[in-house]
Design a protein around this motif. Sequence first.
Motif, PDB file in Angstrom:
ATOM      1  N   LYS A  29      53.198 -24.682   4.793  1.00  0.00           N
ATOM      2  CA  LYS A  29      52.309 -25.473   5.656  1.00  0.00           C
ATOM      3  C   LYS A  29      50.861 -25.434   5.177  1.00  0.00           C
ATOM      4  CE  LYS A  29      52.844 -24.590  10.040  1.00  0.00           C
ATOM      5  NZ  LYS A  29      52.738 -24.107  11.435  1.00  0.00           N
ATOM      6  N   THR A  30      50.401 -24.252   4.740  1.00  0.00           N
ATOM      7  CA  THR A  30      48.978 -24.072   4.448  1.00  0.00           C
ATOM      8  C   THR A  30      48.665 -23.832   2.979  1.00  0.00           C
ATOM      9  OG1 THR A  30      49.060 -21.679   4.750  1.00  0.00           O
ATOM     10  CG2 THR A  30      48.643 -23.031   6.727  1.00  0.00           C
ATOM     11  N   GLY A  31      49.660 -23.418   2.194  1.00  0.00           N
ATOM     12  CA  GLY A  31      49.429 -23.076   0.795  1.00  0.00           C
ATOM     13  C   GLY A  31      48.830 -21.694   0.600  1.00  0.00           C
ATOM     14  N   VAL A  32      48.679 -20.935   1.691  1.00  0.00           N
ATOM     15  CA  VAL A  32      48.096 -19.588   1.635  1.00  0.00           C
ATOM     16  C   VAL A  32      49.168 -18.590   1.205  1.00  0.00           C
ATOM     17  CG1 VAL A  32      47.009 -17.764   3.029  1.00  0.00           C
ATOM     18  CG2 VAL A  32      46.386 -20.159   3.395  1.00  0.00           C
ATOM     19  N   GLU A  33      48.762 -17.622   0.401  1.00  0.00           N
ATOM     20  CA  GLU A  33      49.661 -16.574  -0.066  1.00  0.00           C
ATOM     21  C   GLU A  33      49.996 -15.630   1.102  1.00  0.00           C
ATOM     22  OE1 GLU A  33      50.887 -12.786  -1.451  1.00  0.00           O
ATOM     23  OE2 GLU A  33      48.828 -13.081  -0.782  1.00  0.00           O
ATOM     24  N   PHE A  34      51.196 -15.090   1.096  1.00  0.00           N
ATOM     25  CA  PHE A  34      51.735 -14.303   2.205  1.00  0.00           C
ATOM     26  C   PHE A  34      50.848 -13.121   2.603  1.00  0.00           C
ATOM     27  CE2 PHE A  34      54.615 -10.786   3.573  1.00  0.00           C
ATOM     28  CZ  PHE A  34      54.929 -11.299   4.814  1.00  0.00           C
ATOM     29  N   GLN A  35      50.485 -12.258   1.653  1.00  0.00           N
ATOM     30  CA  GLN A  35      49.689 -11.078   2.009  1.00  0.00           C
ATOM     31  C   GLN A  35      48.341 -11.485   2.606  1.00  0.00           C
ATOM     32  OE1 GLN A  35      50.624  -7.798   1.960  1.00  0.00           O
ATOM     33  NE2 GLN A  35      52.648  -8.415   1.281  1.00  0.00           N
ATOM     34  N   ALA A  36      47.731 -12.525   2.058  1.00  0.00           N
ATOM     35  CA  ALA A  36      46.452 -13.007   2.597  1.00  0.00           C
ATOM     36  C   ALA A  36      46.632 -13.512   4.027  1.00  0.00           C
ATOM     37  CB  ALA A  36      45.882 -14.108   1.708  1.00  0.00           C
ATOM     38  N   MET A  37      47.745 -14.188   4.291  1.00  0.00           N
ATOM     39  CA  MET A  37      48.018 -14.696   5.641  1.00  0.00           C
ATOM     40  C   MET A  37      48.250 -13.552   6.615  1.00  0.00           C
ATOM     41  SD  MET A  37      48.510 -17.387   7.644  1.00  0.00           S
ATOM     42  CE  MET A  37      49.042 -18.810   6.719  1.00  0.00           C
ATOM     43  N   VAL A  38      48.996 -12.538   6.198  1.00  0.00           N
ATOM     44  CA  VAL A  38      49.239 -11.389   7.078  1.00  0.00           C
ATOM     45  C   VAL A  38      47.909 -10.742   7.461  1.00  0.00           C
ATOM     46  CG1 VAL A  38      50.244  -9.076   7.242  1.00  0.00           C
ATOM     47  CG2 VAL A  38      51.579 -10.939   6.239  1.00  0.00           C
ATOM     48  N   LYS A  39      47.046 -10.526   6.489  1.00  0.00           N
ATOM     49  CA  LYS A  39      45.751  -9.896   6.758  1.00  0.00           C
ATOM     50  C   LYS A  39      44.903 -10.770   7.675  1.00  0.00           C
ATOM     51  CE  LYS A  39      45.831  -7.210   2.518  1.00  0.00           C
ATOM     52  NZ  LYS A  39      45.270  -7.029   1.175  1.00  0.00           N
ATOM     53  N   ARG A  40      44.887 -12.073   7.412  1.00  0.00           N
ATOM     54  CA  ARG A  40      44.115 -12.990   8.254  1.00  0.00           C
ATOM     55  C   ARG A  40      44.625 -12.966   9.691  1.00  0.00           C
ATOM     56  NH1 ARG A  40      44.656 -19.321   7.500  1.00  0.00           N
ATOM     57  NH2 ARG A  40      46.184 -19.015   9.126  1.00  0.00           N
ATOM     58  N   GLU A  41      45.940 -13.022   9.847  1.00  0.00           N
ATOM     59  CA  GLU A  41      46.523 -13.034  11.189  1.00  0.00           C
ATOM     60  C   GLU A  41      46.303 -11.698  11.898  1.00  0.00           C
ATOM     61  OE1 GLU A  41      47.764 -15.743  12.872  1.00  0.00           O
ATOM     62  OE2 GLU A  41      46.871 -16.719  11.133  1.00  0.00           O
ATOM     63  N   CYS A  42      46.315 -10.588  11.168  1.00  0.00           N
ATOM     64  CA  CYS A  42      46.019  -9.283  11.778  1.00  0.00           C
ATOM     65  C   CYS A  42      44.573  -9.246  12.267  1.00  0.00           C
ATOM     66  CB  CYS A  42      46.273  -8.149  10.789  1.00  0.00           C
ATOM     67  SG  CYS A  42      48.011  -7.769  10.519  1.00  0.00           S
ATOM     68  N   ASP A  43      43.659  -9.792  11.490  1.00  0.00           N
ATOM     69  CA  ASP A  43      42.252  -9.870  11.920  1.00  0.00           C
ATOM     70  C   ASP A  43      42.136 -10.670  13.209  1.00  0.00           C
ATOM     71  OD1 ASP A  43      41.482  -8.439   9.677  1.00  0.00           O
ATOM     72  OD2 ASP A  43      40.526 -10.134   8.664  1.00  0.00           O
ATOM     73  N   ILE A  44      42.798 -11.820  13.245  1.00  0.00           N
ATOM     74  CA  ILE A  44      42.739 -12.689  14.430  1.00  0.00           C
ATOM     75  C   ILE A  44      43.361 -11.987  15.632  1.00  0.00           C
ATOM     76  CG2 ILE A  44      43.658 -14.814  15.445  1.00  0.00           C
ATOM     77  CD1 ILE A  44      43.389 -16.053  12.587  1.00  0.00           C
ATOM     78  N   GLN A  45      44.547 -11.442  15.426  1.00  0.00           N
ATOM     79  CA  GLN A  45      45.292 -10.835  16.528  1.00  0.00           C
ATOM     80  C   GLN A  45      44.586  -9.599  17.087  1.00  0.00           C
ATOM     81  OE1 GLN A  45      48.615 -12.451  16.493  1.00  0.00           O
ATOM     82  NE2 GLN A  45      49.730 -11.263  17.953  1.00  0.00           N
ATOM     83  N   SER A  46      43.967  -8.813  16.202  1.00  0.00           N
ATOM     84  CA  SER A  46      43.294  -7.589  16.651  1.00  0.00           C
ATOM     85  C   SER A  46      41.878  -7.875  17.148  1.00  0.00           C
ATOM     86  CB  SER A  46      43.232  -6.568  15.528  1.00  0.00           C
ATOM     87  OG  SER A  46      42.383  -7.020  14.493  1.00  0.00           O
ATOM     88  N   GLN A  47      41.398  -9.073  16.883  1.00  0.00           N
ATOM     89  CA  GLN A  47      40.021  -9.477  17.233  1.00  0.00           C
ATOM     90  C   GLN A  47      39.006  -8.551  16.580  1.00  0.00           C
ATOM     91  OE1 GLN A  47      39.967  -9.706  21.522  1.00  0.00           O
ATOM     92  NE2 GLN A  47      41.259 -11.513  21.530  1.00  0.00           N
ATOM     93  N   GLU A  48      39.303  -8.149  15.338  1.00  0.00           N
ATOM     94  CA  GLU A  48      38.427  -7.288  14.555  1.00  0.00           C
ATOM     95  C   GLU A  48      38.386  -7.801  13.123  1.00  0.00           C
ATOM     96  OE1 GLU A  48      39.482  -3.154  14.535  1.00  0.00           O
ATOM     97  OE2 GLU A  48      40.163  -3.215  16.616  1.00  0.00           O
ATOM     98  N   ASP A  49      37.357  -7.404  12.385  1.00  0.00           N
ATOM     99  CA  ASP A  49      37.324  -7.606  10.954  1.00  0.00           C
ATOM    100  C   ASP A  49      37.815  -6.323  10.323  1.00  0.00           C
ATOM    101  OD1 ASP A  49      36.345 -10.225  10.933  1.00  0.00           O
ATOM    102  OD2 ASP A  49      34.273  -9.525  11.131  1.00  0.00           O
ATOM    103  N   ILE A  50      39.085  -6.297  10.001  1.00  0.00           N
ATOM    104  CA  ILE A  50      39.707  -5.086   9.454  1.00  0.00           C
ATOM    105  C   ILE A  50      39.254  -4.925   8.009  1.00  0.00           C
ATOM    106  CG2 ILE A  50      41.911  -3.997   8.851  1.00  0.00           C
ATOM    107  CD1 ILE A  50      43.123  -5.624  11.239  1.00  0.00           C
ATOM    108  N   GLU A  51      38.961  -3.702   7.629  1.00  0.00           N
ATOM    109  CA  GLU A  51      38.561  -3.386   6.258  1.00  0.00           C
ATOM    110  C   GLU A  51      39.802  -3.229   5.400  1.00  0.00           C
ATOM    111  OE1 GLU A  51      35.443  -3.058   4.926  1.00  0.00           O
ATOM    112  OE2 GLU A  51      34.604  -3.706   6.852  1.00  0.00           O
ATOM    113  N   TRP A  52      40.228  -4.313   4.750  1.00  0.00           N
ATOM    114  CA  TRP A  52      41.401  -4.283   3.867  1.00  0.00           C
ATOM    115  C   TRP A  52      40.953  -3.870   2.485  1.00  0.00           C
ATOM    116  CZ3 TRP A  52      45.677  -4.632   6.606  1.00  0.00           C
ATOM    117  CH2 TRP A  52      45.692  -5.393   7.768  1.00  0.00           C
ATOM    118  N   ASP A  53      41.751  -3.044   1.819  1.00  0.00           N
ATOM    119  CA  ASP A  53      41.438  -2.652   0.430  1.00  0.00           C
ATOM    120  C   ASP A  53      41.719  -3.782  -0.516  1.00  0.00           C
ATOM    121  OD1 ASP A  53      40.620  -0.180   1.189  1.00  0.00           O
ATOM    122  OD2 ASP A  53      42.542   0.792   0.778  1.00  0.00           O
TER     123      ASP A  53
END
Length: 104
Positions: free
Chosen positions: A80-104
Amino acid sequence: MNDSEFHQKVDAQLQLIEEAIDNSGADIDYEVSGNVMTLEFEDRSQIIINRQEPMHEIWLASKSGGYHFKLIEDAWICSKTGVEFQAMVKRECDIQSQEDIEWD
């Protein structure tokens, strides 16, 4: 890709998610049961990731919607979006947690 290769590749992706969550220090619980990985957040909301063996896809369901990922040239890409899986998981975790998570 046969079913065995598919499962190995998905297992590797799920392991990367576990490591990213652990390394981030985010308050996200995760559990893998059968073909489903559940990420649970402080507010009890969830992201569900599951493998769709018949189609050799990874599916992700979150508050933002549902996404399907197909392996294209060694990368799991959202149809649907052309976004890579790991990037999407991290983005969705940020949205869902309502935080800017510090991903390595």
